[in-house]
Design a protein around this motif. Structure first.
Motif, short mmCIF file in Angstrom:
data_model
loop_
_atom_site.label_atom_id
_atom_site.label_comp_id
_atom_site.label_asym_id
_atom_site.label_seq_id
_atom_site.Cartn_x
_atom_site.Cartn_y
_atom_site.Cartn_z
N VAL A 1 -45.36 2.12 126.75
CA VAL A 1 -44.02 1.97 127.11
C VAL A 1 -43.13 3.02 126.42
O VAL A 1 -41.99 3.47 126.97
CB VAL A 1 -43.68 0.53 127.07
N ILE B 1 -42.06 6.28 127.58
CA ILE B 1 -40.80 6.47 128.60
C ILE B 1 -39.70 7.30 127.72
O ILE B 1 -39.20 8.47 128.19
CB ILE B 1 -40.04 5.18 129.08
N LEU C 1 -36.74 -1.29 128.61
CA LEU C 1 -37.87 -2.10 128.67
C LEU C 1 -38.45 -2.02 127.36
O LEU C 1 -39.09 -3.07 126.88
CB LEU C 1 -38.68 -1.39 129.66
N ALA C 2 -38.31 -0.62 126.56
CA ALA C 2 -38.90 -0.83 125.22
C ALA C 2 -38.20 -1.67 124.27
O ALA C 2 -38.93 -2.48 123.43
CB ALA C 2 -39.01 0.80 124.77
N LEU D 1 -39.34 -5.36 125.00
CA LEU D 1 -40.50 -5.67 124.62
C LEU D 1 -40.50 -5.88 122.82
O LEU D 1 -41.45 -6.71 122.67
CB LEU D 1 -41.71 -4.49 125.01
#
Length: 389
Positions: free
Chosen positions: A50, A53, A300-301, A304
């Motif tokens: 991820v 990205i 998203l990173a 997470l």
């Protein structure tokens, strides 16, 4: 500590040297056939996928190459290392005591090879050629372990741990870096409060841990020994830091508009940051581990990593059944908190080690609970089968 005079003339970069040594140890362990936590390995690899990205967002720009290279080599190695090298309880115990030994070694080095300019001009104790933040962080880690062990041990061992805690906490104050001191003051009481090893003595342990940290820091500030004015102001209630606040404000201002992130090292692309830090040759980052990932790596990173932090702390808490595992809990909280006050995603390498170690604890505890439920369910089914109609 590679900037210290004793290492300055070395032809080998110590970070690279120990990185290679750790890499060889990981490879040797993986080829030996011994067991390791493959679930944690899968989680780390998935997270770094991820992070790709943020790397993709740098395509077509002239920034981020060095930061991305570090992220996918040395930092990735620090995240994968615990899955193999800290897989056993013996290795984890050794890691804990090495944190104390390392802190004491740096403390002695700081006293014997102090930077004369930092001491006479700024009243800050530090080794020449090194960062005060890095020095205080390593010594502070030893102070956390020693303070927790002081609260949970008895007899002569308590006296030894108390001496180490007082010595290291006092030196953290004299180094004058506020982030490690804040992290130390937070980690000890939180670890003692959350620990499963209290057995009815939570209040006494909490009181002792807090007293050791606060009394040690206050004794240095009130004594005739030189100390940083910044620490005195902090302990008096002044927590303002205009430079850090400006960096955090700019980071928060761009997160909502960039779901995919600005790309690694993209923080410098923010117009206000470019204007205020034009021509500076040092890397610029928000000085907050989580915000940096949200800004440069994307939503998203960042999400997470937030989940990783939560699961890691949960794992440390579930594992905290002894004095030593409670000290590991304190060490985990300390390095997670320290990452929110300084350095960047690559500079907080020990934070990655502790995050993954906590994740390993969580996965192990979850597996054991599932196995226990399966056994319990099987016993109930077996009982029904043999029960008379």
């Amino acid at each position: 500590m590679k900037g210290a005079p004793i290492f300055a003339g070395s032809p080998i970069d110590l970070t690279l040297f120990f990185g290679i040594a750790t890499g060889l140890a990981v490879v040797t362990y993986s080829l030996s056939g011994r067991s390791y936590d493959w679930r944690a390995v899968a989680c780390v690899i998935g997270l770094w996928a991820v992070f790709g990205i943020g790397a993709a967002m740098n395509i077509g720009t002239d920034r981020g190459a060095y930061k991305t290279a570090l992220l996918y080599t040395l930092t990735l190695l620090c995240a994968l290392g615990p899955c193999l090298l800290l897989a056993s309880a013996r290795a984890q115990r050794l890691w804990l005591y090495l944190a104390v030994a390392g802190g004491l070694a740096v403390a002695v080095e700081t006293i014997l090879m102090r930077d004369a300019t930092a001491w006479t001009v700024y009243h800050r104790l530090n080794v020449e050629g090194t960062s005060t933040i890095g020095t205080a962080r390593v010594i502070g880690a030893a102070a956390v372990v020693a303070s927790v062990m002081t609260a949970l041990t008895f007899g002569r061992r308590r006296l030894w741990w108390c001496a180490v805690a007082v010595f290291c906490t006092g030196l953290v104050v004299m180094v004058g870096s506020r982030g490690p001191l804040i992290s130390l003051a937070l980690a000890v009481p939180v670890a003692l409060f959350l620990s499963k090893a209290m057995y009815g003595r939570r209040v006494a342990a909490l009181a002792m841990g807090i007293i050791v940290v606060i009394a040690s820091a206050w004794a240095v500030v009130e004594s005739s020994v030189r100390h940083s004015v910044r620490i005195s102001r902090f302990m008096a209630g002044d927590v303002t830091d205009l430079a850090r606040e400006a960096l955090l404000r700019e980071a928060l201002s761009v997160i909502g508009r960039n779901p995919l992130g600005l790309g690694w090292d993209g923080f410098i692309a923010i117009p206000a940051i470019q204007f205020n830090y034009a021509g500076r040759d040092r890397p610029i980052y928000p000085h907050n581990f989580l915000l940096e990932i949200f800004v440069e790596g994307g939503w998203l990173a960042g999400a997470l990593v937030l989940v990783l932090v939560a699961l890691s702390i949960r794992g440390f808490v579930l594992n905290s059944r002894t004095s030593e595992s409670t000290a590991v809990l304190g060490l985990g909280i300390y390095w997670i908190a320290a990452a929110q006050t300084s350095s960047d995603i690559n500079g907080n390498r020990t934070t990655w080690v502790m995050l993954v170690l906590g994740l390993m604890y969580y996965l192990r505890e979850r597996g054991e609970r599932r196995a226990a439920r399966a056994v319990s369910a099987g016993e109930r089914v077996g009982w029904r089968q043999v029960s008379p109609p």
